[in-house]
Structures are given as structure tokens and as C-alpha cells.
Design a protein around this motif. Sequence first.
Motif, PDB file in Angstrom:
ATOM      1  N   GLY A  95      -6.424  40.344  53.073  1.00  0.00           N
ATOM      2  CA  GLY A  95      -5.256  39.959  53.851  1.00  0.00           C
ATOM      3  C   GLY A  95      -5.364  40.424  55.290  1.00  0.00           C
ATOM      4  N   LEU A  96      -4.313  40.171  56.068  1.00  0.00           N
ATOM      5  CA  LEU A  96      -4.254  40.633  57.455  1.00  0.00           C
ATOM      6  C   LEU A  96      -3.628  42.019  57.454  1.00  0.00           C
ATOM      7  CD1 LEU A  96      -4.663  40.084  60.488  1.00  0.00           C
ATOM      8  CD2 LEU A  96      -2.325  39.178  60.526  1.00  0.00           C
ATOM      9  N   ALA A  97      -4.412  43.028  57.855  1.00  0.00           N
ATOM     10  CA  ALA A  97      -3.927  44.408  57.897  1.00  0.00           C
ATOM     11  C   ALA A  97      -3.318  44.666  59.272  1.00  0.00           C
ATOM     12  CB  ALA A  97      -5.065  45.379  57.616  1.00  0.00           C
ATOM     13  N   ILE A  98      -2.145  45.282  59.292  1.00  0.00           N
ATOM     14  CA  ILE A  98      -1.424  45.588  60.528  1.00  0.00           C
ATOM     15  C   ILE A  98      -1.090  47.077  60.534  1.00  0.00           C
ATOM     16  CG2 ILE A  98       0.604  45.078  61.922  1.00  0.00           C
ATOM     17  CD1 ILE A  98       0.754  42.350  60.479  1.00  0.00           C
ATOM     18  N   TYR A  99      -1.534  47.776  61.578  1.00  0.00           N
ATOM     19  CA  TYR A  99      -1.343  49.222  61.694  1.00  0.00           C
ATOM     20  C   TYR A  99      -0.372  49.508  62.830  1.00  0.00           C
ATOM     21  CZ  TYR A  99      -2.637  54.165  62.134  1.00  0.00           C
ATOM     22  OH  TYR A  99      -2.628  55.533  62.187  1.00  0.00           O
ATOM     23  N   ASP A 100       0.712  50.221  62.521  1.00  0.00           N
ATOM     24  CA  ASP A 100       1.735  50.529  63.526  1.00  0.00           C
ATOM     25  C   ASP A 100       1.652  51.971  64.012  1.00  0.00           C
ATOM     26  OD1 ASP A 100       2.739  52.034  61.462  1.00  0.00           O
ATOM     27  OD2 ASP A 100       4.622  50.942  61.291  1.00  0.00           O
ATOM     28  N   SER A 101       0.495  52.604  63.918  1.00  0.00           N
ATOM     29  CA  SER A 101       0.189  53.988  64.283  1.00  0.00           C
ATOM     30  C   SER A 101       0.649  54.997  63.240  1.00  0.00           C
ATOM     31  CB  SER A 101       0.711  54.364  65.670  1.00  0.00           C
ATOM     32  OG  SER A 101       2.095  54.586  65.668  1.00  0.00           O
ATOM     33  N   VAL A 102       1.267  54.527  62.152  1.00  0.00           N
ATOM     34  CA  VAL A 102       1.670  55.410  61.071  1.00  0.00           C
ATOM     35  C   VAL A 102       1.094  54.940  59.737  1.00  0.00           C
ATOM     36  CG1 VAL A 102       3.633  56.356  59.774  1.00  0.00           C
ATOM     37  CG2 VAL A 102       3.810  56.051  62.247  1.00  0.00           C
ATOM     38  N   VAL A 103       1.267  53.660  59.434  1.00  0.00           N
ATOM     39  CA  VAL A 103       0.881  53.125  58.132  1.00  0.00           C
ATOM     40  C   VAL A 103       0.317  51.707  58.281  1.00  0.00           C
ATOM     41  CG1 VAL A 103       3.182  52.180  57.634  1.00  0.00           C
ATOM     42  CG2 VAL A 103       1.692  52.839  55.755  1.00  0.00           C
ATOM     43  N   TRP A 104      -0.591  51.342  57.364  1.00  0.00           N
ATOM     44  CA  TRP A 104      -1.112  49.979  57.300  1.00  0.00           C
ATOM     45  C   TRP A 104      -0.199  49.136  56.417  1.00  0.00           C
ATOM     46  CZ3 TRP A 104      -4.900  47.992  60.154  1.00  0.00           C
ATOM     47  CH2 TRP A 104      -5.822  48.862  60.749  1.00  0.00           C
ATOM     48  N   GLU A 105       0.096  47.927  56.867  1.00  0.00           N
ATOM     49  CA  GLU A 105       0.816  46.927  56.094  1.00  0.00           C
ATOM     50  C   GLU A 105      -0.137  45.752  55.945  1.00  0.00           C
ATOM     51  OE1 GLU A 105       4.647  43.954  56.770  1.00  0.00           O
ATOM     52  OE2 GLU A 105       3.999  45.268  58.376  1.00  0.00           O
ATOM     53  N   THR A 106      -0.132  45.089  54.789  1.00  0.00           N
ATOM     54  CA  THR A 106      -1.035  43.968  54.586  1.00  0.00           C
ATOM     55  C   THR A 106      -0.249  42.710  54.257  1.00  0.00           C
ATOM     56  OG1 THR A 106      -2.751  45.455  53.798  1.00  0.00           O
ATOM     57  CG2 THR A 106      -3.042  43.130  53.318  1.00  0.00           C
ATOM     58  N   ILE A 107      -0.535  41.640  54.990  1.00  0.00           N
ATOM     59  CA  ILE A 107       0.014  40.328  54.664  1.00  0.00           C
ATOM     60  C   ILE A 107      -1.061  39.631  53.840  1.00  0.00           C
ATOM     61  CG2 ILE A 107       0.831  38.132  55.581  1.00  0.00           C
ATOM     62  CD1 ILE A 107       1.681  39.692  58.116  1.00  0.00           C
ATOM     63  N   ASP A 108      -0.723  39.320  52.569  1.00  0.00           N
ATOM     64  CA  ASP A 108      -1.717  38.803  51.643  1.00  0.00           C
ATOM     65  C   ASP A 108      -1.104  37.738  50.738  1.00  0.00           C
ATOM     66  OD1 ASP A 108      -0.087  40.303  49.963  1.00  0.00           O
ATOM     67  OD2 ASP A 108      -1.613  41.808  49.512  1.00  0.00           O
ATOM     68  N   PHE A 109      -1.810  37.413  49.655  1.00  0.00           N
ATOM     69  CA  PHE A 109      -1.356  36.421  48.689  1.00  0.00           C
ATOM     70  C   PHE A 109       0.043  36.750  48.176  1.00  0.00           C
ATOM     71  CE2 PHE A 109      -1.056  34.728  44.368  1.00  0.00           C
ATOM     72  CZ  PHE A 109      -1.348  33.385  44.594  1.00  0.00           C
ATOM     73  N   GLY A 110       0.279  38.008  47.887  1.00  0.00           N
ATOM     74  CA  GLY A 110       1.578  38.443  47.382  1.00  0.00           C
ATOM     75  C   GLY A 110       2.710  38.285  48.379  1.00  0.00           C
ATOM     76  N   ARG A 111       2.366  38.107  49.660  1.00  0.00           N
ATOM     77  CA  ARG A 111       3.390  37.943  50.708  1.00  0.00           C
ATOM     78  C   ARG A 111       3.371  36.541  51.290  1.00  0.00           C
ATOM     79  NH1 ARG A 111       3.614  42.715  54.535  1.00  0.00           N
ATOM     80  NH2 ARG A 111       5.470  41.623  55.199  1.00  0.00           N
ATOM     81  N   GLY A 112       2.717  35.584  50.556  1.00  0.00           N
ATOM     82  CA  GLY A 112       2.829  34.187  50.948  1.00  0.00           C
ATOM     83  C   GLY A 112       1.567  33.472  51.391  1.00  0.00           C
ATOM     84  N   LEU A 113       0.452  34.187  51.562  1.00  0.00           N
ATOM     85  CA  LEU A 113      -0.775  33.497  51.947  1.00  0.00           C
ATOM     86  C   LEU A 113      -1.350  32.758  50.736  1.00  0.00           C
ATOM     87  CD1 LEU A 113      -2.668  36.111  54.177  1.00  0.00           C
ATOM     88  CD2 LEU A 113      -1.195  34.228  54.897  1.00  0.00           C
ATOM     89  N   PRO A 114      -1.976  31.590  50.943  1.00  0.00           N
ATOM     90  CA  PRO A 114      -2.572  30.877  49.809  1.00  0.00           C
ATOM     91  C   PRO A 114      -3.805  31.582  49.241  1.00  0.00           C
ATOM     92  CG  PRO A 114      -2.891  29.647  51.846  1.00  0.00           C
ATOM     93  CD  PRO A 114      -2.022  30.820  52.174  1.00  0.00           C
ATOM     94  N   ILE A 115      -4.520  32.358  50.067  1.00  0.00           N
ATOM     95  CA  ILE A 115      -5.633  33.197  49.626  1.00  0.00           C
ATOM     96  C   ILE A 115      -5.585  34.485  50.431  1.00  0.00           C
ATOM     97  CG2 ILE A 115      -7.119  31.240  48.980  1.00  0.00           C
ATOM     98  CD1 ILE A 115      -8.752  31.794  51.525  1.00  0.00           C
TER      99      ILE A 115
END
Length: 183
Positions: free
Chosen positions: A142-162
Motif C-alpha cells: 500500500g501507500l505508506a504515509i509517515y507524519d513524523s510519529v507513526v506510519w499509516e498505510t492506504i491499502d486494499f483494506g482501505r479501498g485500493l483494488p490491490i
Amino acid sequence: LYVATSKGLVVVTPAAPGAEPRAALRSFGVETGPLLGVHVDPQGALWIACRNRLLRVESPSDANPRLTWFGPAEGVPNRAWGAMVTDRQGNLWARCPEQLILLPRGAGRFIRTAQSLPAGTYDNAVLGMDRRGRLLAPTDLGLAIYDSVVWETIDFGRGLPINSVGAFLEDREGSIWIGLSGA
């Protein structure tokens, strides 16, 4: 315009209106081999990913710019580095498919960071900063996003087809477009 190629660094010089731009290889007098990435930091230094190490070129338009190599002794593991980006604080981030390292502003040595960042492939080992100052990294999970504290991932579970993300782009309105690998 600086372009990393398998033959080295290509510098494209703008031309007068209506004329063709000029492109030429530039070596700075050192052997770099195939290049995987290039980045210009806010101070104007050129960073070149030379497979197993990084090269900083200060004042790249000078005839004899100052060159500084970063390898294992400076905290850059022997890996295929390809992506670099500078954050708002002036820290330089560099990425290979399996690692992320950070050169704090003013430091002379990189540190390994972000152990939780999912691995990428050579096709998606890129980095970027969004307008909010977050670090974005396409990964195979997925697309990993770091806000200087924690990584968040946008992936299949959050709506991506893969899950496999190859690229991203933040548009003028602040929306993030995600390019998927093979879908």
C-alpha cells in the motif's frame, strides 16, 4: 534538469524559445556507474544515488564542485539506493526497496529509521513529501504515509483494488492520486 540514467547523469540545459534543449552526460570527474536516482536539496546541492552509495555534489554548475561520498562508513548500507527527498526541517531521507535512512540536517552520518515501513520493489522504491509535510512511500503493501510519529498505510483494506503501489501524486487541491502496480 538532472536525469539519472544507466549511463550516468544527464544534464538537460534549457534553450531559447523555439530551440531544442541540450542534453549531455556529466561525470564530475568520478566514476558513478548506473544511477538509480537524483535529488536537488533546498540548498541547491545535487544528490545522486550511485547504486551502493550516495554522492552529494555542492554547487553542481561549478566547473569543480565539492563532492562528498556517503557509504557504509557514513551510515549508508551497501544497497541499491534510488529515492531521496528533503523534508521541511532540512533532513534528507533516502530509500532502497528494503530500507529507509535519514541524514539529519547538519549531520555527517545517516541513521536507519522506519523499521515498520513495508518493503518495496525497485519499481516503487520512491519517496515524496506532501504539502502537509508527511513522507509518502509506495510499497508492495500500500501507500505508506509517515507524519513524523507513526506510519499509516492506504491499502486494499482501505479501498485500493490491490496493495502494490507504484507511484503517487498530490494535485493542486491536495488530493493524493495513487498509481497501482499492474492495476
